[in-house]
Design a protein around this motif. Structure first.
Motif, short mmCIF file in Angstrom:
data_model
loop_
_atom_site.label_atom_id
_atom_site.label_comp_id
_atom_site.label_asym_id
_atom_site.label_seq_id
_atom_site.Cartn_x
_atom_site.Cartn_y
_atom_site.Cartn_z
N ALA A 127 0.83 -1.21 0.00
CA ALA A 127 0.00 0.00 0.00
C ALA A 127 0.86 1.26 0.00
CB ALA A 127 -0.93 0.00 1.20
N ALA A 147 -10.65 6.62 3.06
CA ALA A 147 -10.42 6.49 1.62
C ALA A 147 -11.54 7.10 0.79
CB ALA A 147 -10.24 5.02 1.25
N LYS A 190 -10.14 6.42 -5.87
CA LYS A 190 -11.24 5.58 -5.42
C LYS A 190 -11.61 4.55 -6.48
CE LYS A 190 -13.90 9.09 -4.15
NZ LYS A 190 -15.03 9.86 -3.56
N LEU A 214 -8.95 1.82 -6.35
CA LEU A 214 -9.14 0.94 -5.20
C LEU A 214 -10.35 0.02 -5.39
CD1 LEU A 214 -8.46 3.45 -2.27
CD2 LEU A 214 -6.99 1.57 -3.03
N GLN A 250 -9.31 -2.70 -7.74
CA GLN A 250 -8.45 -3.63 -6.99
C GLN A 250 -9.28 -4.56 -6.11
OE1 GLN A 250 -5.15 -4.16 -6.86
NE2 GLN A 250 -4.24 -2.44 -7.96
N SER A 258 -10.01 -8.91 0.89
CA SER A 258 -10.79 -7.97 0.09
C SER A 258 -12.26 -8.34 0.08
CB SER A 258 -10.26 -7.92 -1.35
OG SER A 258 -8.95 -7.41 -1.39
#
Length: 369
Positions: free
Chosen positions: A182, A272, A280, A283, A286, A346
């Motif tokens: 990160a 975030a 954003k 992310l 991801q 996740s």
């Protein structure tokens, strides 16, 4: 081919392309800053402590061991409503050392709350030209101050370094890789002059910039107070910088227990939501990668398996570069297994984040921010 196949392929390839860019963008060697040679400024280190009776001594010992003149820095310690004996430890340090000070905290001051309230009151007492911040479960490198000063440039308002999790188990090694990955991404994007964030347990702020934004009192409450301060300083026109070197490295304790880890990440995800739109989006893609890859394995395994192998390879190469820069080592097998750990985390975090539950951290519940 179905629409589903192309949607899945887009998500997977997007992540792979990002990993390729990150791997290629990482510098082989850090930019070597000349040793600091000017008159040494006075530094104020701010430490907000909440229920860290098992770790705060390690933090304070590392701050006492800094290779910086004792008459040139102070450690201001504030108790964030601890109920485990942390305050007794801080009071003992205040009594036994000349530059460590226990500052009584008014918990109902100026509508501030939690850690931001403690840091604001410590900053009021700070005499330093620079404010440096770390956490009460962290250990700083002896060269922490000197390296930050050596890398500081005119026009900067805030500077942050790498923090890695101390490894004492397989679970903690996965967290260490996660932090490194990160912050490696943050380092690259910051190098492109795109403001992302700063790490609150390894942060240096000029007193001038802090006062110009009005400090924590002028910032809306956030569960990620470091990110909120970073945003405020950048909006004032100050530049920012992310360091990536062993001399400014900070080690933090691993989170114990998977549910506690989810709590930490949910809190981070709240912060975030204030990132730029493109970050954003990145992310989100991801986060969708692992579910997309799982579905693709059933839709078209001949496409999924090679792409999965490519993704693991590129990500492992990137992480290896980061750890090499920081003089850290993990077995190659851990980097391979991290892909599965990251995927599971996740999926679990997406579900947990969507549950209508307040953010909880160190015994507190936050319904907003």
């Amino acid at each position: 081919m179905s629409v589903l196949f192309y949607v899945l392929l887009f998500i997977i390839l997007s992540v792979i392309v990002v990993d390729l860019i990150l791997w290629q963008a990482w510098r082989a060697k850090p930019i070597n800053a000349e040793p600091y040679t000017g008159e040494l400024p006075f530094i104020s280190i701010l430490l907000a402590v909440r229920n860290e009776v098992h770790f705060v001594n390690y933090t304070l010992n590392s701050l006492e061991a800094l290779d910086y003149p004792k008459d040139k820095y102070e450690v201001l310690m504030g108790d964030d409503e601890s109920d485990d004996g942390s305050s007794k430890i801080m009071k003992a340090w205040d009594k036994e050392t000349n530059n460590f000070f226990y500052i009584p905290i008014d918990m109902k001051k100026d509508n501030l709350d939690a850690k931001a309230n403690v840091l604001a009151q410590l900053a009021d007492k700070a005499k330093g030209e620079f404010l440096m911040m770390t956490d009460a479960d962290a250990e700083v490198a002896p060269t922490w101050i000197m390296k930050n000063l050596a890398c500081w440039k005119p026009g900067l308002g805030i500077q942050s370094g790498f923090t890695l999790v101390k490894v004492d188990s397989f679970f903690s090694s996965m967290q260490m890789v996660d932090w490194g990955l990160a912050l490696g991404m943050v380092k690259i994007v910051t190098g492109w002059k795109i403001p992302v964030t700063a790490v609150g347990n390894n942060m240096m702020v000029s007193k001038e910039a802090y006062q110009k934004v009005g400090g924590y009192r002028a910032i809306p409450f956030s569960t990620t107070e470091d990110f909120a301060l970073f945003q405020a300083i950048v909006r004032k026109g100050y530049s920012f910088q992310q360091l990536a070197n062993e001399e400014s490295l900070v080690y933090t304790q691993a989170i114990k227990g998977f549910w506690n880890l989810l709590e930490q990440r949910k809190r981070w995800m709240r912060g975030a939501m204030e990132l730029p739109a493109f970050m954003k989006t990145l992310l989100l893609i991801q986060a969708l990668y692992f579910p997309a890859m799982l579905i693709m394995i059933f839709v078209n395994p001949l496409v999924a398996i090679p792409l999965f192998g490519l993704k693991i390879t590129l990500q492992s190469l990137f992480i290896d570069k980061i750890l090499d820069r920081l003089n850290q080592y993990l077995p190659l097998g851990h980097l391979f297994i991290f892909e599965f750990y990251s995927g599971f985390l996740s999926v679990a975090l997406m579900i947990y984040y969507l549950l209508p539950l307040p953010v909880k951290w160190k015994g507190r519940k936050y319904t907003k921010g």
